[in-house]
Design an enzyme around this catalytic site. Structure first.
Site, PDB file in Angstrom:
ATOM      1  N   GLY A 155     -38.522  78.159   9.995  1.00  0.00           N
ATOM      2  CA  GLY A 155     -38.751  79.597   9.976  1.00  0.00           C
ATOM      3  C   GLY A 155     -38.015  80.367  11.052  1.00  0.00           C
ATOM      4  O   GLY A 155     -38.220  81.571  11.198  1.00  0.00           O
ATOM      5  N   ARG A 212     -33.450  90.384  -4.987  1.00  0.00           N
ATOM      6  CA  ARG A 212     -32.294  89.567  -5.341  1.00  0.00           C
ATOM      7  C   ARG A 212     -32.364  89.157  -6.809  1.00  0.00           C
ATOM      8  O   ARG A 212     -33.414  89.273  -7.441  1.00  0.00           O
ATOM      9  CB  ARG A 212     -32.279  88.293  -4.476  1.00  0.00           C
ATOM     10  CG  ARG A 212     -32.349  88.592  -2.983  1.00  0.00           C
ATOM     11  CD  ARG A 212     -33.436  87.721  -2.320  1.00  0.00           C
ATOM     12  NE  ARG A 212     -33.633  88.085  -0.911  1.00  0.00           N
ATOM     13  CZ  ARG A 212     -32.877  87.638   0.082  1.00  0.00           C
ATOM     14  NH1 ARG A 212     -31.898  86.796  -0.179  1.00  0.00           N
ATOM     15  NH2 ARG A 212     -33.101  88.028   1.309  1.00  0.00           N
ATOM     16  N   ASP A 281     -30.036  83.500  -5.184  1.00  0.00           N
ATOM     17  CA  ASP A 281     -31.037  84.100  -4.293  1.00  0.00           C
ATOM     18  C   ASP A 281     -30.376  84.863  -3.155  1.00  0.00           C
ATOM     19  O   ASP A 281     -31.079  85.496  -2.346  1.00  0.00           O
ATOM     20  CB  ASP A 281     -31.975  83.020  -3.733  1.00  0.00           C
ATOM     21  CG  ASP A 281     -31.232  81.906  -3.034  1.00  0.00           C
ATOM     22  OD1 ASP A 281     -30.501  81.181  -3.713  1.00  0.00           O
ATOM     23  OD2 ASP A 281     -31.378  81.756  -1.799  1.00  0.00           O
ATOM     24  N   ASN A 282     -29.040  84.841  -3.085  1.00  0.00           N
ATOM     25  CA  ASN A 282     -28.313  85.618  -2.084  1.00  0.00           C
ATOM     26  C   ASN A 282     -27.509  86.748  -2.713  1.00  0.00           C
ATOM     27  O   ASN A 282     -26.573  87.259  -2.104  1.00  0.00           O
ATOM     28  CB  ASN A 282     -27.361  84.713  -1.286  1.00  0.00           C
ATOM     29  CG  ASN A 282     -28.088  83.731  -0.404  1.00  0.00           C
ATOM     30  OD1 ASN A 282     -29.232  83.955  -0.027  1.00  0.00           O
ATOM     31  ND2 ASN A 282     -27.436  82.627  -0.071  1.00  0.00           N
TER      32      ASN A 282
END
Length: 529
Positions: A155, A212, A281-282
């Site tokens: 994270g 996205r 996802d980008n």
């Protein structure tokens, strides 16, 4: 832009210390769950949780321009060096947050390196909320700790990657390329393990939306069509309300994504920018450059350049980026299929939907090609459109590729070439090892320039407005990172200043426009970057 604090904060001014008061104003301006916001979509789309504190946070970099855009400029001018400021944008709790005001991590899925990866999500990012400052902008902390979507990750973000994202977000904005923005980088000496032990950092990202392609893929893959529709309605109502007037609003939404993505790819290719991780996802639904990781601006031009050391197959090389974007749009289209043609009769609906979606997808080719040719025409200083301009540009790229000439310097110095006198070609000619190949191309270029009404000075001025002199080269970022590791943040500030004016002559910063040093060829960036 002036900043107007809430009435509640105004009332507390006289009895609150100045430092805490300033941060209360900022915290009060960042609202969570406002009607029409992503946060208001509900728990199926996100998880609320606090950030994980870091010890002794400190300010590494601040975009005062972004602070001004958010309305924070009077506060930041007096409080940016304060402990409260660093703590807040590190995600450290400076007050008790009620549950409904907690930051949130969003869930999404996606294809990574062409393979379905299943559920992903904000594994190290937390959105604080949004600010209304002319437009509604979401404020997000990247590196704020584990979330339910971290999988095996810690994270955290590290100092080097955070500085790179901070600087490149602002650099791309000033190049005129759609992008998420960055407000600040906060550092901490908290150790973080990557290939080696590094230190933690948190970058504050700002964007109209962080939605996205993978958000839509997530709900499609899980057969949650009602949530898929809710998400699509959110994007349409907030960013593309004109789509409601179309026969099929969701098909029109796909068309907007096709248009903005094609335009973005033309702009990336036009400055030699490589993203490095073009997973679905980008990919921003708004056509923004998002998620700066192992990116790079090319030095020596190589059409097959791979900027991501982790990309062993070269899927995301420079030359493949436009095709990868097209592939990603197909993934988005597939995810939206259940929403298409909802008013069509059931009989024959599936075939009609596929046919119409394919027509929309074909617009990508119709848009990208002309957009790139227009970009190259401007970079070559051609004000009049003529047949063969694309071949002229391709011819230049071919000899640049063969000679590995510097991308940025080639186009910038090309403005110095005279349309009638070859004796002044040296600034660009000397970049090529094969001078004869350049001379042959330059002869074609001059022949083309003979059809242009502008004189050399006017053409050079126009070219220098589209061919940057300064980009965030890897070695420049590396120098700033190395100094920052020693707690010297002056180079971060200096680079930010340089990159705010990429098209201008800046004599005091001339060294930042030169060829990279030999040691820069050994630099590598990977997904951990």
């Amino acid at each position: 832009m002036s900043f107007s604090p809430s009435n509640a904060v105004r009332a507390a001014r006289d009895e609150t210390p100045a430092e805490a008061r300033s941060m209360s104003e900022i915290a009060g301006a960042i609202r969570v769950g406002e009607p029409g916001s992503f946060a208001a979509l509900g728990n199926a789309f996100l998880t609320r949780l606090p950030a994980a504190p870091v010890p002794d946070p400190y300010l590494v970099g601040l975009s005062r321009e972004m602070a001004e855009s958010l309305g924070f400029d009077p506060i930041v001018a007096t409080g940016a060096e304060s402990n409260e400021f660093a703590a807040y944008f590190a995600g450290n709790p400076t007050r008790d947050w009620p549950g409904e005001l907690l930051p949130y991590a969003a869930v999404y899925s996606g294809h990574q390196f062409g393979v379905w990866a299943g559920q992903l999500g904000d594994g190290r990012a937390l959105t604080l909320g949004e600010v209304s400052a002319g437009e509604r902008l979401e404020v997000q902390l990247k590196g704020a700790g584990r979330t339910p979507y971290s999988r095996m990750g810690d994270g955290r973000a590290v100092l080097r990657s955070s500085i790179r994202e901070f600087l490149c977000s602002e650099a791309m904005h000033h190049l005129g390329i759609p992008t998420t923005r960055a407000l600040t980088v906060i550092g901490s000496d908290l150790p973080v393990r990557r290939e080696t032990i590094e230190t933690a950092a948190i970058v504050t990202r700002v964007s109209p939306s962080f939605v996205r392609f993978g958000h839509f893929e997530h709900f499609y893959a899980n057969d949650r069509i009602d949530h898929l529709r809710t998400l699509a309605d959110h994007v349409i109502d907030r960013f593309h309300p004109h789509c409601r007037d179309a026969d099929d609003p969701y098909l029109a939404l796909l068309g907007e994504a096709v248009r903005s993505t094609a335009d973005l790819m033309a702009q990336w290719q036009g400055v030699g920018f490589c993203h490095g991780v073009m997973n679905t996802d980008n990919m921003s639904i708004l056509g923004l450059t998002i998620d700066y990781g192992p990116f790079g601006f090319m030095d020596a031009f190589n059409a097959h350049h791979i900027c991501n050391h982790s990309d062993t197959q070269g899927r995301y090389s420079y030359g493949r980026q436009p095709q990868v974007a097209y592939w990603n749009l197909f993934c988005l289209a597939q995810a939206l299929v259940p929403l298409f043609g909802e008013n069509l009769p059931e009989e024959g609906r599936a075939e009609r939907v596929v046919e119409e979606a394919q027509k929309v997808m074909e617009r990508y080719k119709d848009r990208f090609g002309p957009a790139l040719v227009a970009k190259m025409r401007a970079k070559l200083g051609l004000g009049i459109e003529r047949d063969g301009d694309d071949k002229l540009a391709n011819g230049l790229f071919e000899i640049m590729h063969a000679n590995r000439t510097d991308f940025t310097l080639t186009f910038r110095n090309l403005s110095k070439l005279s349309k009638s006198d070859a004796s002044h070609d040296a600034p660009v000619r000397d970049l090529f090892l094969d001078r004869a190949a350049f001379d042959a191309w330059a002869a074609q270029y001059r022949e083309r320039l003979a059809h242009e009404p502008r004189d050399d000075a006017a053409r050079a001025e126009a070219m220098n407005r589209v061919n940057p002199k300064y980009v965030l080269r890897n070695h420049l970022a590396e120098q700033a990172i190395r100094r920052a590791a020693e707690k010297d943040f002056s180079e971060v500030e200096r680079l930010l200043d340089v990159l705010r004016h990429p098209y201008d002559e800046q004599p005091h910063y001339e060294a930042y426009a030169g060829l990279p040093p030999n040691w820069a060829s050994d630099l590598e960036v990977s997904c951990s970057s």
